[in-house]
Design a protein around this motif. Structure first.
Motif, PDB file in Angstrom:
ATOM      1  N   LEU A   1       0.852  -1.179   0.000  1.00 32.43           N
ATOM      2  CA  LEU A   1       0.000   0.000   0.000  1.00 32.43           C
ATOM      3  C   LEU A   1       0.890   1.232   0.000  1.00 32.43           C
ATOM      4  O   LEU A   1       1.974   1.219   0.605  1.00 32.43           O
ATOM      5  CB  LEU A   1      -0.896   0.012   1.239  1.00 32.43           C
ATOM      6  CG  LEU A   1      -1.791  -1.212   1.442  1.00 32.43           C
ATOM      7  CD1 LEU A   1      -2.435  -1.152   2.828  1.00 32.43           C
ATOM      8  CD2 LEU A   1      -2.850  -1.289   0.359  1.00 32.43           C
ATOM      9  N   THR A   2       0.464   2.300  -0.664  1.00 32.84           N
ATOM     10  CA  THR A   2       1.268   3.516  -0.726  1.00 32.84           C
ATOM     11  C   THR A   2       0.498   4.697  -0.161  1.00 32.84           C
ATOM     12  O   THR A   2      -0.707   4.832  -0.389  1.00 32.84           O
ATOM     13  CB  THR A   2       1.694   3.832  -2.168  1.00 32.84           C
ATOM     14  OG1 THR A   2       0.523   3.986  -2.986  1.00 32.84           O
ATOM     15  CG2 THR A   2       2.561   2.717  -2.731  1.00 32.84           C
ATOM     16  N   PHE A   3       1.198   5.550   0.582  1.00 33.24           N
ATOM     17  CA  PHE A   3       0.601   6.726   1.198  1.00 33.24           C
ATOM     18  C   PHE A   3       1.556   7.903   1.034  1.00 33.24           C
ATOM     19  O   PHE A   3       2.725   7.818   1.421  1.00 33.24           O
ATOM     20  CB  PHE A   3       0.323   6.485   2.682  1.00 33.24           C
ATOM     21  CG  PHE A   3      -0.606   5.338   2.950  1.00 33.24           C
ATOM     22  CD1 PHE A   3      -1.977   5.534   3.012  1.00 33.24           C
ATOM     23  CD2 PHE A   3      -0.106   4.051   3.107  1.00 33.24           C
ATOM     24  CE1 PHE A   3      -2.831   4.467   3.245  1.00 33.24           C
ATOM     25  CE2 PHE A   3      -0.951   2.986   3.347  1.00 33.24           C
ATOM     26  CZ  PHE A   3      -2.318   3.191   3.411  1.00 33.24           C
ATOM     27  N   LYS A   4       1.058   8.979   0.463  1.00 34.42           N
ATOM     28  CA  LYS A   4       1.885  10.169   0.251  1.00 34.42           C
ATOM     29  C   LYS A   4       2.014  10.963   1.543  1.00 34.42           C
ATOM     30  O   LYS A   4       1.025  11.203   2.245  1.00 34.42           O
ATOM     31  CB  LYS A   4       1.279  11.052  -0.840  1.00 34.42           C
ATOM     32  CG  LYS A   4       2.152  12.237  -1.220  1.00 34.42           C
ATOM     33  CD  LYS A   4       1.552  13.012  -2.388  1.00 34.42           C
ATOM     34  CE  LYS A   4       2.441  14.172  -2.779  1.00 34.42           C
ATOM     35  NZ  LYS A   4       1.856  14.934  -3.928  1.00 34.42           N
ATOM     36  N   CYS A   5       3.216  11.379   1.856  1.00 39.40           N
ATOM     37  CA  CYS A   5       3.485  12.115   3.090  1.00 39.40           C
ATOM     38  C   CYS A   5       3.409  13.622   2.853  1.00 39.40           C
ATOM     39  O   CYS A   5       3.726  14.110   1.768  1.00 39.40           O
ATOM     40  CB  CYS A   5       4.876  11.772   3.637  1.00 39.40           C
ATOM     41  SG  CYS A   5       5.147  10.012   3.937  1.00 39.40           S
ATOM     42  N   ASP A   6       3.003  14.349   3.886  1.00 38.42           N
ATOM     43  CA  ASP A   6       3.078  15.809   3.872  1.00 38.42           C
ATOM     44  C   ASP A   6       4.473  16.209   4.331  1.00 38.42           C
ATOM     45  O   ASP A   6       4.992  15.678   5.328  1.00 38.42           O
ATOM     46  CB  ASP A   6       2.030  16.415   4.800  1.00 38.42           C
ATOM     47  CG  ASP A   6       0.612  16.145   4.321  1.00 38.42           C
ATOM     48  OD1 ASP A   6       0.388  16.154   3.094  1.00 38.42           O
ATOM     49  OD2 ASP A   6      -0.262  15.911   5.169  1.00 38.42           O
ATOM     50  N   ILE A   7       5.091  17.174   3.641  1.00 38.64           N
ATOM     51  CA  ILE A   7       6.483  17.527   3.899  1.00 38.64           C
ATOM     52  C   ILE A   7       6.585  18.971   4.357  1.00 38.64           C
ATOM     53  O   ILE A   7       6.012  19.879   3.745  1.00 38.64           O
ATOM     54  CB  ILE A   7       7.343  17.339   2.634  1.00 38.64           C
ATOM     55  CG1 ILE A   7       7.202  15.926   2.074  1.00 38.64           C
ATOM     56  CG2 ILE A   7       8.812  17.651   2.929  1.00 38.64           C
ATOM     57  CD1 ILE A   7       7.835  15.738   0.720  1.00 38.64           C
ATOM     58  N   ASP A   8       7.312  19.195   5.466  1.00 38.13           N
ATOM     59  CA  ASP A   8       7.730  20.519   5.881  1.00 38.13           C
ATOM     60  C   ASP A   8       9.228  20.624   5.656  1.00 38.13           C
ATOM     61  O   ASP A   8       9.848  19.741   5.076  1.00 38.13           O
ATOM     62  CB  ASP A   8       7.385  20.759   7.354  1.00 38.13           C
ATOM     63  CG  ASP A   8       5.879  20.856   7.565  1.00 38.13           C
ATOM     64  OD1 ASP A   8       5.187  21.298   6.635  1.00 38.13           O
ATOM     65  OD2 ASP A   8       5.401  20.475   8.651  1.00 38.13           O
ATOM     66  N   GLU A   9       9.816  21.683   6.155  1.00 38.24           N
ATOM     67  CA  GLU A   9      11.231  21.935   5.876  1.00 38.24           C
ATOM     68  C   GLU A   9      12.133  20.794   6.342  1.00 38.24           C
ATOM     69  O   GLU A   9      13.014  20.356   5.619  1.00 38.24           O
ATOM     70  CB  GLU A   9      11.678  23.239   6.538  1.00 38.24           C
ATOM     71  CG  GLU A   9      13.081  23.649   6.155  1.00 38.24           C
ATOM     72  CD  GLU A   9      13.465  25.008   6.693  1.00 38.24           C
ATOM     73  OE1 GLU A   9      14.622  25.405   6.542  1.00 38.24           O
ATOM     74  OE2 GLU A   9      12.590  25.677   7.269  1.00 38.24           O
TER      75      GLU A   9
END
Length: 358
Positions: A75-83
């Protein structure tokens, strides 16, 4: 002309040596390093927050999860990215299951992946009636299995029904818990430290509490228990009063004979201790009579369309209350009867019953 061709060949060679392959060469020291990883687990989800070290902000991070060690069918899940951090919620997982996982990192044209790790989701808690204790006072929450029912003035309500109980409409609800009884004076005092009721008695339902007062009580109760109590929605209240998926189609909550299940105007001149009359099909007491009960919803008219987990209008002036009270006539104690009042109002025949989402 030959000189020009030689110059072009020289420029092409320089580009290939110094620039053409540069994008594929990333020094070992610049690989993404996971500095700190925080994981929250549930029975069907994991939430991950991670701090990383890399000279640039990552282009993308993908979480790969698989029950198989070779990562097949991941299964694939896109991550939210900060600095310098990324976070992701992976839901729809199986309870009590071990998953293998890794991260796929993209930095421009360059891709790499982290080392593989393991995580196990929590076992699913059984959905069953539970007893909760707060400041030495115990109360019971009945497990109500979700289902679909007809809400409003169904045929057994007869000629008593009011216009605001129409149209009858189909409602589907998820599982939830509801109080076995109204909130007692004992429980209110344990949470709030006050005794607002006109008719005193630790096992009598608390009254003279406004909808706003109930929200403050619930806020403090949640702080004490770490749970997410609230008032039932109007639909949750009616479904439970009708007996849920064990309903026998009674006019009142648990019987067609009101005196078996309710304290009302013909047999009472005050509130009474909870759990004296017979319970309904789910083992819930006093949903007809004793005291009216606040619901979470703003008051509004019904619509004919099917609904799933309805929460009522988005705004309004009055809040719904249900169930009839010790001074009510029989018609006001029916399972489909509905009324409303200002959320700041306090009355000697109006209290509350708790709800807890599954």
């Amino acid at each position: 002309r030959k000189t020009m061709k030689k110059a072009l060949l020289l420029i092409t060679a320089i580009f290939l040596v110094f620039g053409g392959c540069k994008k594929d060469v990333v020094p070992e020291a610049t690989k993404v390093q996971i500095e700190k990883e925080t994981i929250e687990k549930g029975s069907n989800y994991v939430k991950i927050s991670a701090e990383y070290e890399y000279p640039e902000v990552l282009t993308s991070v993908i979480l790969y999860l698989s029950e198989k060690e070779d990562m097949s069918g991941a299964l694939t899940f896109k991550c939210d990215i900060d600095e310098k951090t990324f976070r992701v919620t992976a839901d729809g997982l199986k309870a009590g299951t071990k998953y293998h996982y890794y991260y796929g990192f993209s930095i421009g044209y360059y891709n790499e992946k982290s080392e593989k790790s393991e995580i196990t989701t929590l076992e699913e808690e059984p959905f069953e009636t539970q007893t909760i204790t707060v400041n030495g006072v115990s109360f019971t929450m009945i497990a109500v299995e979700g289902g679909t029912f007809q809400m409003g003035a169904t045929s057994e309500q007869g000629g008593y029904a009011n216009d605001n109980e129409y149209p009858v409409h189909s409602v589907t609800l998820s599982d939830y818990y509801i109080g076995e009884t109204e909130v007692t004076q004992e429980l209110w005092e344990a949470v709030m430290g006050s005794k607002p009721s006109k008719f005193k008695g630790s096992q009598r339902p608390v009254v003279q509490v406004s909808w706003n007062d109930c929200q403050e009580f619930i806020k403090k109760l949640n702080q004490l228990t770490g749970k997410n109590f609230r008032l039932p929605t109007e639909a949750e209240w009616e479904y439970a009063a009708r007996g849920g998926n064990k309903s026998k189609g009674y006019k009142y909550s648990g019987s067609n004979t009101i005196g078996n299940v309710a304290w009302y105007g013909d047999n009472s001149n005050s509130t009474h201790n909870v759990k004296i009359k017979s319970p309904n099909e789910l083992g819930i007491y006093d949903m007809s009579g004793n005291v009216y009960e606040w619901c979470q919803d703003w008051y509004g008219s019904y619509s004919s369309g099917s609904q799933t987990n309805p929460t009522g209008p988005s705004s309004g002036s009055n809040r719904v209350y249900r169930g009839g009270g010790w001074s009510s006539s029989a018609g006001y104690c029916r399972v489909s009867y509905r009324n409303s009042n200002h959320p700041g109002g306090r009355y000697g025949n109006l209290g509350l019953r708790l709800c807890l989402p599954q």
